[in-house]
Design an enzyme around this catalytic site. Structure first.
Site, short mmCIF file in Angstrom:
data_model
loop_
_atom_site.label_atom_id
_atom_site.label_comp_id
_atom_site.label_asym_id
_atom_site.label_seq_id
_atom_site.Cartn_x
_atom_site.Cartn_y
_atom_site.Cartn_z
N HIS A 155 -6.32 -3.49 6.32
CA HIS A 155 -6.50 -3.33 4.86
C HIS A 155 -6.86 -1.89 4.50
O HIS A 155 -7.60 -1.65 3.54
CB HIS A 155 -7.58 -4.28 4.32
CG HIS A 155 -7.42 -5.68 4.80
ND1 HIS A 155 -6.52 -6.57 4.23
CD2 HIS A 155 -8.00 -6.35 5.84
CE1 HIS A 155 -6.57 -7.73 4.88
NE2 HIS A 155 -7.46 -7.62 5.86
N SER A 274 3.56 23.38 -1.61
CA SER A 274 3.73 23.19 -3.05
C SER A 274 4.28 24.48 -3.65
O SER A 274 3.95 25.58 -3.18
CB SER A 274 2.38 22.85 -3.66
OG SER A 274 2.42 23.09 -5.05
#
Ligand code: ARG
Length: 483
Positions: A155, A274
């Site tokens: 999870h 970026s």
């Protein structure tokens, strides 16, 4: 060339043009099966000559024309509804009406099915090569990082300490089955539909086994309608490719997540930056690998939806079925190769991983196991450790919880040394030495089988590549006897 021998159209007058012409045509997309069609034509013509269906000198003319067509290249083909028609037209343009004998005892239906199978074999083997490269990268990580403890997740929450090696082998195992699925798909693809003709066989005395053999197919698809009309081999191939892509998407997601947490350092070759934020190193290639499952599963769905409800025998819908498969094989093979490279070049910062390995009391299960091994019912042990996790997740907290739940101190229940060991991530991993567990010894045992499995699959794939090459050489040699 005599007046009557100048036939340059395959089928005169009817269906020669019209507004739907380009809609009907698959010619552009057929570049992919240009070489396949030439091979299929050659094998068919050789078989026709051997069976006495065409004369040897006629076969020689057609085979010579096919060589010219090949040399001129796909872009030089005349217009046509598809590559089969265009090559036939080009042959007739070169040798006149005798070129029309090439299409004796066959139909484009068995022809295109043969071409797709012929070409897809290479694509499936290329996909297998990529899967094997990724499995090798993962096995190498397992060899190098057997002692590198890291947090394991369920999870997306730290669950139990594991090792980088154990994580890597978890994907190798799945990819091993993915490879088996691809090999299965390959072996069922590698059967010849040629000789099925339109769907109902032919009056000519064709030798289907011979064309199969000349093209390196392992056998024939017996029923002529099944041969010409069925595309389950496409569905199976794309399903296998989808499974690879889904496996790789999970691997990619793990690496994206690990990179985010500083648990893996991806090589610059597999990262991107970026355009505005100079400090960024983004795991873009792995995000694209993750996305490829969309291409593959999308192709599966497009293909299945196209095939669903198609009646026997041939329907033109089938022309649109194939393109989905080419799309899937290209994307999946490339993504798998990129994943292999990213895994092979990644660094695993052992210290950061060790520091995080015990976070969020991820050693709790091992502590509960230690209490249960000392004789406590596992449920009681679970309750004690759950209570400890609320307070301090250390030895003192476990002692306090033991008193609260059982009324007895920890040392009355178990040797506290054992609990202390279970609280240590390295010890915690070492203790989980059941078959297939993360303990370094268990991983090393597993690794021997893994390496054996990879080698066996490499041999299986190499044998298939060699068989294809041998068939190509044998066909070339056979064709040369007509020169
Ligand atoms: N281009 C066609 C295809 O890919 C070839 C078969 C055409 N056959 C026919 N009966 N129209 O399926």
């Amino acid at each position: 060339m005599s007046e009557e021998d100048d036939g340059t159209v395959v089928r005169r007058d009817r269906f020669s043009g019209g507004p739907a012409r380009s809609f009907l045509s698959s010619l552009d997309g057929d570049a992919r099966i240009f070489a396949a069609d030439l091979a299929v034509d050659r094998a068919h013509v050789v078989m026709l000559a051997e069976q006495g269906i065409v004369a040897d000198d006629e076969a020689a003319k057609i085979l010579g024309a096919l060589d010219d067509v090949e040399a001129a290249g796909f872009d030089a083909l005349p217009d046509g509804e598809d590559v089969h028609e265009a090559i036939e037209t080009a042959v007739v343009e070169r040798v006149g009406r005798v070129g029309g004998k090439m299409h004796t005892a066959r139909s484009r239906n068995d022809e295109v099915a043969a071409c797709i199978r012929y070409r897809l074999r290479e694509d499936l083997l290329a996909a297998l090569d990529s899967v094997l490269a990724l499995r090798e990268s993962l096995a190498a990580v397992a060899e190098a990082e057997a002692e590198t403890v890291m947090p394991g997740y369920t999870h997306l929450q730290p669950a139990q300490p594991t090792t980088v090696a154990h994580w890597a082998l978890s994907y190798e195992g799945t990819l091993g089955r993915d490879a088996a699925r691809l090999l299965d798909a390959y072996d069922r693809t590698n059967e010849s539909p040629l000789g099925g003709a339109a769907f109902a066989g032919t009056t000519f005395n064709v030798d289907r086994e011979r064309t199969a053999d000349l093209l390196g197919f392992d056998g024939v698809v017996t029923n002529a309608t099944d041969a010409a009309a069925s595309r389950d081999f496409l569905l199976e191939s794309v399903a296998a490719l989808s499974s690879v892509a889904v496996t790789c998407s999970g691997l990619a997601e793990d690496l994206v997540f690990f990179a985010n947490r500083g648990f893996v350092d991806l090589d610059d070759d597999y990262a991107s930056t970026s355009s505005i934020m100079p400090q960024k190193k983004n795991p873009d290639t792995l995000e694209l690998v993750r996305a490829t499952a969309g291409d593959a599963v999308g192709a599966y769905q497009a293909l299945a939806t196209t095939l669903k409800g198609l009646p026997r025998a041939y329907n033109r819908d089938l022309q649109r079925a194939t393109v989905h498969v080419w799309h899937a094989t290209d994307f999946v093979s490339e993504a798998t190769e990129v994943a292999a490279g990213a895994v092979a070049t990644a660094d695993w910062p052992a210290e950061a991983l060790a520091d995080a390995a015990g976070e969020d009391f991820s050693t709790a299960t091992g502590v509960a196991d230690a209490l249960a091994a000392a004789g406590l019912p596992f449920r009681t042990a679970h309750e004690i450790v759950a209570a400890a996790s609320e307070t301090g997740a250390d030895l003192d907290a476990v002692d306090a919880a033991a008193r609260e739940v059982t009324g007895e101190s920890l040392s009355e229940l178990v040797d506290p040394e054992l609990v202390a060991a279970a609280l240590d991530p390295v010890e915690s991993v070492a203790q989980r030495d059941s078959t297939g567990g993360p303990a370094p010894d268990a991983v090393r045992d597993a690794l021997a089988n893994v390496l054996g499995g990879i080698e066996a699959d490499q041999t299986a794939v190499a044998e298939r590549w060699e068989a294809l090459e041998a068939a190509t050489d044998a066909l070339d040699a056979e064709v040369a006897t007509y020169a």
